[in-house]
Design a protein around this motif. Structure first.
Motif, PDB file in Angstrom:
ATOM      1  N   ILE A   1      83.858  35.638  57.319  1.00  0.00           N
ATOM      2  CA  ILE A   1      85.191  36.191  57.078  1.00  0.00           C
ATOM      3  C   ILE A   1      85.633  37.049  58.256  1.00  0.00           C
ATOM      4  N   GLU A   2      84.744  37.912  58.722  1.00  0.00           N
ATOM      5  CA  GLU A   2      85.078  38.771  59.865  1.00  0.00           C
ATOM      6  C   GLU A   2      85.377  37.933  61.105  1.00  0.00           C
ATOM      7  N   ASN A   3      84.597  36.879  61.332  1.00  0.00           N
ATOM      8  CA  ASN A   3      84.842  36.002  62.485  1.00  0.00           C
ATOM      9  C   ASN A   3      86.170  35.274  62.360  1.00  0.00           C
ATOM     10  N   SER A   4      86.517  34.824  61.155  1.00  0.00           N
ATOM     11  CA  SER A   4      87.790  34.136  60.943  1.00  0.00           C
ATOM     12  C   SER A   4      88.962  35.070  61.201  1.00  0.00           C
ATOM     13  N   VAL A   5      88.878  36.292  60.708  1.00  0.00           N
ATOM     14  CA  VAL A   5      89.952  37.265  60.924  1.00  0.00           C
ATOM     15  C   VAL A   5      90.066  37.598  62.405  1.00  0.00           C
ATOM     16  N   ASN A   6      88.939  37.806  63.063  1.00  0.00           N
ATOM     17  CA  ASN A   6      88.968  38.092  64.505  1.00  0.00           C
ATOM     18  C   ASN A   6      89.572  36.928  65.291  1.00  0.00           C
ATOM     19  N   ALA A   7      89.289  35.696  64.872  1.00  0.00           N
ATOM     20  CA  ALA A   7      89.842  34.526  65.563  1.00  0.00           C
ATOM     21  C   ALA A   7      91.363  34.474  65.412  1.00  0.00           C
ATOM     22  N   VAL A   8      91.862  34.758  64.207  1.00  0.00           N
ATOM     23  CA  VAL A   8      93.311  34.764  63.988  1.00  0.00           C
ATOM     24  C   VAL A   8      93.964  35.873  64.806  1.00  0.00           C
ATOM     25  N   LEU A   9      93.334  37.033  64.835  1.00  0.00           N
ATOM     26  CA  LEU A   9      93.884  38.156  65.607  1.00  0.00           C
ATOM     27  C   LEU A   9      93.896  37.816  67.099  1.00  0.00           C
ATOM     28  N   LYS A  10      92.843  37.183  67.564  1.00  0.00           N
ATOM     29  CA  LYS A  10      92.760  36.819  68.980  1.00  0.00           C
ATOM     30  C   LYS A  10      93.795  35.754  69.338  1.00  0.00           C
ATOM     31  N   GLU A  11      93.989  34.766  68.452  1.00  0.00           N
ATOM     32  CA  GLU A  11      94.986  33.717  68.691  1.00  0.00           C
ATOM     33  C   GLU A  11      96.389  34.300  68.824  1.00  0.00           C
ATOM     34  N   ASN A  12      96.634  35.375  68.089  1.00  0.00           N
ATOM     35  CA  ASN A  12      97.963  35.992  68.102  1.00  0.00           C
ATOM     36  C   ASN A  12      98.029  37.190  69.043  1.00  0.00           C
ATOM     37  N   GLU A  13      97.043  37.269  69.926  1.00  0.00           N
ATOM     38  CA  GLU A  13      96.979  38.283  70.982  1.00  0.00           C
ATOM     39  C   GLU A  13      97.025  39.709  70.446  1.00  0.00           C
ATOM     40  N   ILE A  14      96.285  39.942  69.384  1.00  0.00           N
ATOM     41  CA  ILE A  14      96.111  41.291  68.847  1.00  0.00           C
ATOM     42  C   ILE A  14      94.714  41.725  69.270  1.00  0.00           C
ATOM     43  N   HIS A  15      94.685  42.632  70.233  1.00  0.00           N
ATOM     44  CA  HIS A  15      93.416  43.039  70.837  1.00  0.00           C
ATOM     45  C   HIS A  15      93.030  44.453  70.382  1.00  0.00           C
ATOM     46  N   ASN A  16      91.793  44.816  70.678  1.00  0.00           N
ATOM     47  CA  ASN A  16      91.240  46.144  70.374  1.00  0.00           C
ATOM     48  C   ASN A  16      91.334  46.470  68.882  1.00  0.00           C
ATOM     49  N   SER A  17      91.056  45.510  68.059  1.00  0.00           N
ATOM     50  CA  SER A  17      91.069  45.735  66.612  1.00  0.00           C
ATOM     51  C   SER A  17      89.634  45.634  66.095  1.00  0.00           C
ATOM     52  N   SER A  18      89.433  46.202  64.920  1.00  0.00           N
ATOM     53  CA  SER A  18      88.112  46.082  64.288  1.00  0.00           C
ATOM     54  C   SER A  18      88.296  45.560  62.870  1.00  0.00           C
ATOM     55  N   VAL A  19      87.318  44.799  62.426  1.00  0.00           N
ATOM     56  CA  VAL A  19      87.384  44.154  61.113  1.00  0.00           C
ATOM     57  C   VAL A  19      86.121  44.496  60.345  1.00  0.00           C
ATOM     58  N   SER A  20      86.297  44.872  59.094  1.00  0.00           N
ATOM     59  CA  SER A  20      85.161  45.169  58.229  1.00  0.00           C
ATOM     60  C   SER A  20      85.417  44.548  56.865  1.00  0.00           C
ATOM     61  N   ALA A  21      84.511  43.689  56.433  1.00  0.00           N
ATOM     62  CA  ALA A  21      84.661  43.009  55.146  1.00  0.00           C
ATOM     63  C   ALA A  21      83.588  43.500  54.183  1.00  0.00           C
ATOM     64  N   ASP A  22      84.000  43.693  52.936  1.00  0.00           N
ATOM     65  CA  ASP A  22      83.072  44.042  51.864  1.00  0.00           C
ATOM     66  C   ASP A  22      83.109  42.894  50.869  1.00  0.00           C
ATOM     67  N   VAL A  23      82.009  42.127  50.786  1.00  0.00           N
ATOM     68  CA  VAL A  23      81.966  40.951  49.921  1.00  0.00           C
ATOM     69  C   VAL A  23      80.855  41.095  48.896  1.00  0.00           C
ATOM     70  N   GLN A  24      80.979  40.315  47.833  1.00  0.00           N
ATOM     71  CA  GLN A  24      79.984  40.346  46.767  1.00  0.00           C
ATOM     72  C   GLN A  24      79.879  38.947  46.179  1.00  0.00           C
ATOM     73  N   GLN A  25      78.674  38.545  45.827  1.00  0.00           N
ATOM     74  CA  GLN A  25      78.489  37.254  45.190  1.00  0.00           C
ATOM     75  C   GLN A  25      78.443  37.462  43.686  1.00  0.00           C
ATOM     76  N   ILE A  26      79.339  36.771  43.002  1.00  0.00           N
ATOM     77  CA  ILE A  26      79.364  36.808  41.538  1.00  0.00           C
ATOM     78  C   ILE A  26      79.222  35.371  41.070  1.00  0.00           C
ATOM     79  N   GLY A  27      78.070  35.064  40.530  1.00  0.00           N
ATOM     80  CA  GLY A  27      77.780  33.693  40.131  1.00  0.00           C
ATOM     81  C   GLY A  27      77.686  32.821  41.364  1.00  0.00           C
ATOM     82  N   ASP A  28      78.510  31.781  41.406  1.00  0.00           N
ATOM     83  CA  ASP A  28      78.520  30.880  42.558  1.00  0.00           C
ATOM     84  C   ASP A  28      79.669  31.170  43.507  1.00  0.00           C
ATOM     85  N   GLU A  29      80.385  32.261  43.263  1.00  0.00           N
ATOM     86  CA  GLU A  29      81.553  32.567  44.069  1.00  0.00           C
ATOM     87  C   GLU A  29      81.323  33.811  44.928  1.00  0.00           C
ATOM     88  N   ILE A  30      81.997  33.818  46.064  1.00  0.00           N
ATOM     89  CA  ILE A  30      82.009  34.991  46.940  1.00  0.00           C
ATOM     90  C   ILE A  30      83.346  35.683  46.727  1.00  0.00           C
TER      91      ILE A  30
END
Length: 146
Positions: free
Chosen positions: A80-109
């Motif tokens: 998720i963090e890599n995907s967000v960073n890729a979108v930000l980079k594609e749109n030339e948004i630099h010097n940003s930081s991304v932090s994701a908090d995820v949890q697995q519930i059953g078979d879902e993230i």
């Protein structure tokens, strides 16, 4: 682990005592008899600690299910963090930081929170809309330092 310590201690003491008796043994046929007795003593001392053997001393407790869930959560977080960073980079948004908090519930993230910090050069609302449009993720976008 106490089992291994006691066994090692027993063997060391046995070898020390055996060396002392080997030095003091008489020569001739009586010496051969002493040699047999010392050998039997050493053999028994190697086997005696096995009478106290408890398999619980060597039992390891692995919680594979928990380790697997942690691995999946960490992998999802990184993706998720890599995907967000890729979108930000594609749109030339630099010097940003991304932090994701995820949890697995059953078979879902489940994404509990996605925090994106951007510099003052970028609009917070535009970054939110950009991430929602490209990834379908509602992100909590803040300025660095808030």
């Amino acid at each position: 682990m106490d089992y291994v310590k006691s066994w090692t201690f027993c063997i060391c003491i046995t070898l020390i005592i055996s060396v002392i008796f080997s030095v003091l043994k008489p020569k001739g046929t009586m010496g051969k008899f002493y040699k047999v007795i010392i050998s039997v003593f050493i053999f028994i001392s190697f086997l005696y600690p096995l009478t106290d053997f408890d398999s619980a001393d060597f039992k390891l407790n692995f919680n594979l299910e928990s380790e697997y869930e942690n691995l999946i959560e960490n992998t999802a977080k990184t993706e998720i963090e890599n995907s967000v960073n890729a979108v930000l980079k594609e749109n030339e948004i630099h010097n940003s930081s991304v932090s994701a908090d995820v949890q697995q519930i059953g078979d879902e993230i489940v994404i509990n929170r996605l925090l994106v910090s951007v510099t003052d050069d970028y609009s917070v609302e535009e970054v939110k809309e950009l991430l929602f449009k490209n990834l379908g993720i509602v992100a909590d976008v803040k300025r660095i330092g808030e």
